[in-house]
Design a protein around this motif. Structure first.
Motif, PDB file in Angstrom:
ATOM      1  N   ASN A  24      -4.928   2.936  -7.711  1.00  0.00           N
ATOM      2  CA  ASN A  24      -5.804   3.710  -6.829  1.00  0.00           C
ATOM      3  C   ASN A  24      -6.410   2.861  -5.715  1.00  0.00           C
ATOM      4  O   ASN A  24      -6.877   3.399  -4.715  1.00  0.00           O
ATOM      5  N   THR A  25      -6.423   1.535  -5.893  1.00  0.00           N
ATOM      6  CA  THR A  25      -6.944   0.665  -4.829  1.00  0.00           C
ATOM      7  C   THR A  25      -5.914   0.428  -3.736  1.00  0.00           C
ATOM      8  O   THR A  25      -6.235  -0.182  -2.717  1.00  0.00           O
ATOM      9  N   HIS A  55       0.864  -1.171   0.000  1.00  0.00           N
ATOM     10  CA  HIS A  55       0.000   0.000   0.000  1.00  0.00           C
ATOM     11  C   HIS A  55       0.905   1.226   0.000  1.00  0.00           C
ATOM     12  O   HIS A  55       2.073   1.141   0.381  1.00  0.00           O
ATOM     13  N   ARG A  61      -6.301   5.184 -15.790  1.00  0.00           N
ATOM     14  CA  ARG A  61      -5.857   4.973 -14.415  1.00  0.00           C
ATOM     15  C   ARG A  61      -4.461   4.348 -14.420  1.00  0.00           C
ATOM     16  O   ARG A  61      -4.090   3.622 -15.337  1.00  0.00           O
ATOM     17  N   TYR A 114      -6.390  11.307  -7.681  1.00  0.00           N
ATOM     18  CA  TYR A 114      -6.713  10.095  -8.426  1.00  0.00           C
ATOM     19  C   TYR A 114      -5.552   9.864  -9.395  1.00  0.00           C
ATOM     20  O   TYR A 114      -5.237  10.735 -10.216  1.00  0.00           O
ATOM     21  N   ASP A 137      -5.114  -1.887 -10.251  1.00  0.00           N
ATOM     22  CA  ASP A 137      -5.380  -0.449 -10.243  1.00  0.00           C
ATOM     23  C   ASP A 137      -4.654   0.169  -9.053  1.00  0.00           C
ATOM     24  O   ASP A 137      -4.921  -0.164  -7.894  1.00  0.00           O
ATOM     25  N   PRO A 166      -4.714   5.506   0.176  1.00  0.00           N
ATOM     26  CA  PRO A 166      -5.820   5.797   1.091  1.00  0.00           C
ATOM     27  C   PRO A 166      -7.101   6.178   0.359  1.00  0.00           C
ATOM     28  O   PRO A 166      -7.067   6.907  -0.643  1.00  0.00           O
ATOM     29  N   ALA A 167      -8.215   5.676   0.837  1.00  0.00           N
ATOM     30  CA  ALA A 167      -9.503   5.920   0.189  1.00  0.00           C
ATOM     31  C   ALA A 167      -9.865   7.400   0.161  1.00  0.00           C
ATOM     32  O   ALA A 167     -10.605   7.843  -0.710  1.00  0.00           O
ATOM     33  N   ASP A 168      -9.343   8.170   1.132  1.00  0.00           N
ATOM     34  CA  ASP A 168      -9.660   9.600   1.179  1.00  0.00           C
ATOM     35  C   ASP A 168      -8.596  10.451   0.510  1.00  0.00           C
ATOM     36  O   ASP A 168      -8.527  11.663   0.731  1.00  0.00           O
ATOM     37  N   SER A 169      -7.750   9.852  -0.317  1.00  0.00           N
ATOM     38  CA  SER A 169      -6.701  10.609  -0.994  1.00  0.00           C
ATOM     39  C   SER A 169      -7.305  11.711  -1.862  1.00  0.00           C
ATOM     40  O   SER A 169      -8.285  11.476  -2.569  1.00  0.00           O
TER      41      SER A 169
END
Length: 390
Positions: free
Chosen positions: A347-348, A37, A334, A357, A345, A351-354
């Protein structure tokens, strides 16, 4: 080492991506090994609204380009500790940087203030100015030589020996309208500059071909790119050709094969183990597929990411991790990471709140740090650096 299949706008390569219709919808593969991650750093721009990081060295220093004002000229940059340093130009309005190597040298191509030969547009900025390869070294930007009879050149990558690769015009004049690149009238060849800045060496295209482009070089002096004819090989807007090739240090050239398609086959990145990544049209569905080539196994189809219709790697590190760009039929793109033949991907993995994109990934170092371009929530395009945090 690292670099570069398709580069956006004057820097865009195989983004023939979006130009390919087609309808194959592969199921998204699930990773077979646990991915990292990442934390993401917004590197911003040089004052405008657009920037891209095209490469990253082992110390996390990046290079690329960014514009100075919204819609304005773009300059090559080097970024260290999150700050972008403007590398300037060779007298014209625009330049683009790639690399850097271990010494923070940057491969640059730049417009000059002189009109182009016969109105050519070799840099692809639509200014019709002379385009020259250059190296930024010891704090100075210096032009690299052209081939005899040629007026233009582009440099695309640099290794730790400060050998720069790209392509340069020769003196072979084609019939008006013959070349696939708009306004191009002279043939061009893949070249290596260095290790001394005044040295230039031609890399021959495959037998039967007349032009070539070099897009990446490793620390062993192996170079990859594409070769073809001036009528089927493009160097601005999209960089592509019909034959993906590898040049060994002695200049001998190898055809890396294809996935059944004959129009677009480009080798974009090579690591120090001689593993090559790139993009090739597949005869199975007509889409642009990612590929991996090794000396033992030859060319291997890595397929597509999910239901996207164009997937192209741009860089591979010495651990076999690869990164690139994947786009849907509607042009939505992407960044992706490749692990053990699986495409994920990127983006997965952030962090989800980044606030960013990640649109494209252009470089990855051996620590797994990634450089590329991202979209902000405000709609601007910023250079980014992603750092593994596991």
């Amino acid at each position: 080492m690292k670099h570069k299949l398709l580069i956006p706008s004057s820097a865009v390569s195989l983004l023939a991506l979006l130009a390919m219709p087609i309808q194959t919808m592969a199921q998204e593969q699930q990773p077979t090994q646990h991915p990292q991650h990442y934390s993401v750093t917004d590197l911003g721009t040089l004052g405008g609204t657009s920037g891209t990081a095209y490469g990253i060295n082992e110390r996390g220093v990046t290079a690329g380009f960014a514009n100075l004002i919204a819609g304005g000229p773009q300059h090559a940059f080097i970024s260290s500790r999150g700050r972008l340093r403007d590398l300037g130009t060779l007298g014209g309005p625009n330049s683009i940087g790639a690399g850097p190597n271990a010494s923070d040298d940057v491969a640059v191509y730049s417009e000059t203030a002189d009109p182009a030969y016969m109105n050519e547009d070799f840099c692809g900025f639509q200014d019709h100015l002379q385009c020259l390869a250059a190296i930024w070294r010891h704090g100075k930007l210096a032009p690299l030589p052209t081939l005899p009879g040629g007026d233009n050149a582009q440099s695309f990558a640099i290794n730790d020996r400060s050998e720069v690769v790209g392509f340069a015009e020769n003196d072979t004049l084609e019939k008006p309208g013959y070349c696939a690149t708009p306004f191009q009238v002279l043939d061009f060849e893949a070249v290596v500059w260095g290790p001394e800045p005044d040295q230039i060496h031609e890399l021959p295209p495959l037998p039967g071909d007349k032009v070539g482009v070099a897009l990446a070089v490793n620390n062993n002096g192996q170079v990859v790119g594409s070769s073809g004819l001036c009528s089927d090989t493009t160097i601005t807007g999209l960089i592509n050709g019909p034959h993906a090739v590898l040049w060994d240090r002695d200049g001998s050239v190898t055809n890396l094969g294809n996935l059944g398609g004959n129009l677009v086959n480009v080798a974009a990145g090579i690591n120090d183990r001689g593993e090559v990544v790139g993009g090739a049209l597949s005869s199975k569905d007509g889409n642009l597929h990612a590929f991996l080539w090794t000396k033992d196994k030859g060319i291997q189809d890595l397929g597509l990411l999910g239901e996207d219709t164009a997937t192209a790697p741009s860089s591979i590190n010495n651990h076999g991790q690869l990164v690139g760009l994947s786009c849907s039929a509607t042009g939505s793109c992407r960044a992706f990471l490749g692990l053990g033949g699986t495409l994920i991907d990127l983006n997965t993995l952030i962090p989800a709140d980044s606030p960013l994109y990640l649109v494209s990934a252009w470089g990855i170092n051996d620590s797994g740090e990634i450089a590329g371009q991202a979209v902000t929530k405000g709609g601007e395009l910023h250079a980014f650096r992603a750092t593994p945090c596991d």
